[in-house]
Enzyme design. Structure first.
Site: not given
Ligand code: NAP
Length: 296
Positions: A12, A59-60, A101, A124
């Site tokens: 991710g 995360a999902y 957030d 979510y």
């Molecule tokens: N993106 C945002 O704007 C945002 C904002 C606030 C907080 N966050 C938090 O920041 C963290 C990182 O977010 P990100 O933006 O890096 O997310 P992301 O780019 O969507 O990446 C999610 C990661 O989780 C993995 N994943 C999802 N379902 C899985 C499963 N069943 N088993 C194993 N791995 C799984 C994905 O694997 P695949 O590549 O195989 O799908 C990917 O590596 C998360 O905790 C998220 O809630 C994100």
């Protein structure tokens, strides 16, 4: 012999950045979902042999889709962190867990502090808050790090979507009444490394929850305006008009907070972490995408 950390979500945005930020003397073990599926992570304990910290960036994250499949969001965002955290507790190692957030209410006013009452306004956010609670009650030494509006040159995110749409259209309409702070995945990853090192280096480091975003604040419209200003400087095609609209004119399945700004003073006090202004971080990402020819 290098220290080893287990990283989930290594494909991710934040996970990829963390793999690039591995400090000297640390080997990052990053099983992908075919090796460690978080919908059923029962064998996670076998990944913890010889590991000195766990960083959970998985995360999902499909915020609107979570309204249609809340059980799946709960499995990945709440049940799995609980299992991971209990395994970490048994192994006697700390867990750094990333949260959001979106645990804060749709209609409250930020900047939110760590002890402000969470009241998620969408599925979510509910699942992420349940994940926080599972980590807090697991018995593991833990850091819960809430961040917001994550952007990078990887994966799918607002910066990349804006550049793609901006290259196709003359007029873009962007929501201007949701406030928050963009966060560069690389800046966040560096902060997670600092925190993990503190926990591995100091067995007395207390557990807790900390907020971590880039500095400053904006709206999605403000962010889009900044993206296109930098894109134009770099000679990329940008839209003629970026029209500010209200959330009511851009309905989405999930309700989002009107104000999700996070107060990041605690992480500055406890860890000396103060991320740079979001404008600089976003300019860097646009520059990176432009130089890779990926922006269009
Ligand atoms: N993106 C945002 O704007 C945002 C904002 C606030 C907080 N966050 C938090 O920041 C963290 C990182 O977010 P990100 O933006 O890096 O997310 P992301 O780019 O969507 O990446 C999610 C990661 O989780 C993995 N994943 C999802 N379902 C899985 C499963 N069943 N088993 C194993 N791995 C799984 C994905 O694997 P695949 O590549 O195989 O799908 C990917 O590596 C998360 O905790 C998220 O809630 C994100």
């Amino acid at each position: 012999m290098p220290e080893r950390w287990l990283l989930t979500g290594g494909t991710g945005q934040v996970g990829l950045a963390l793999r690039r930020s591995a400090p000297a003397g640390v080997e990052i073990i990053a099983p992908d979902r075919t090796q460690l599926d978080l919908t059923d992570p029962q064998d996670v304990g076998s990944w913890l042999h010889g590991v000195s910290a766990v960083v959970n960036c998985a995360a999902y994250t499909a915020v609107d889709q979570a309204e249609c499949e809340p059980e799946l969001a709960m499995l990945v965002n709440a049940k799995a962190p609980g299992i991971l955290a209990r395994a970490a507790a048994e192994a006697g190692i700390p867990l750094v867990h990333v949260s959001t957030d979106y645990v804060f209410p749709a209609d409250g006013t930020g900047p939110w502090r760590e002890h402000d009452r969470a009241k998620p306004g969408n599925a979510y956010g509910e699942s992420k808050f349940a994940g926080e609670q599972a980590v807090r009650t697991s018995g593991a030494r833990h850091a819960i790090v809430r961040t917001a509006w994550v952007v990078s040159a990887d994966g799918t995110n607002f910066v990349k979507t804006m550049l793609r749409l901006g290259a196709e259209r003359e007029v873009l309409r962007v929501v201007a009444d949701q406030r928050g702070t963009p966060t560069h995945a690389g800046d966040l990853a560096a902060a997670l490394v600092t925190i993990a090192q503190r926990f591995t280096g100091n067995p007395d480091q207390p557990s807790g929850t900390w907020h971590c975003t880039n500095a400053g604040e904006t709206t999605w419209h403000g962010l889009a305006t900044r993206i296109f200003a930098r894109a134009e400087e770099l000679g990329l095609k940008v839209p003629e008009v970026v029209e500010p609209i209200r959330t009511a004119h851009y309905p989405t399945r999930a309700i989002r907070p009107q104000d999700s700004r996070l107060d990041c003073s605690l992480i500055a006090r406890d860890f000396g972490i103060a991320l740079r202004p979001w404008e600089e971080a976003v300019s860097d990402i646009v520059g990176e995408l432009a130089s890779e020819g990926l922006a269009a």
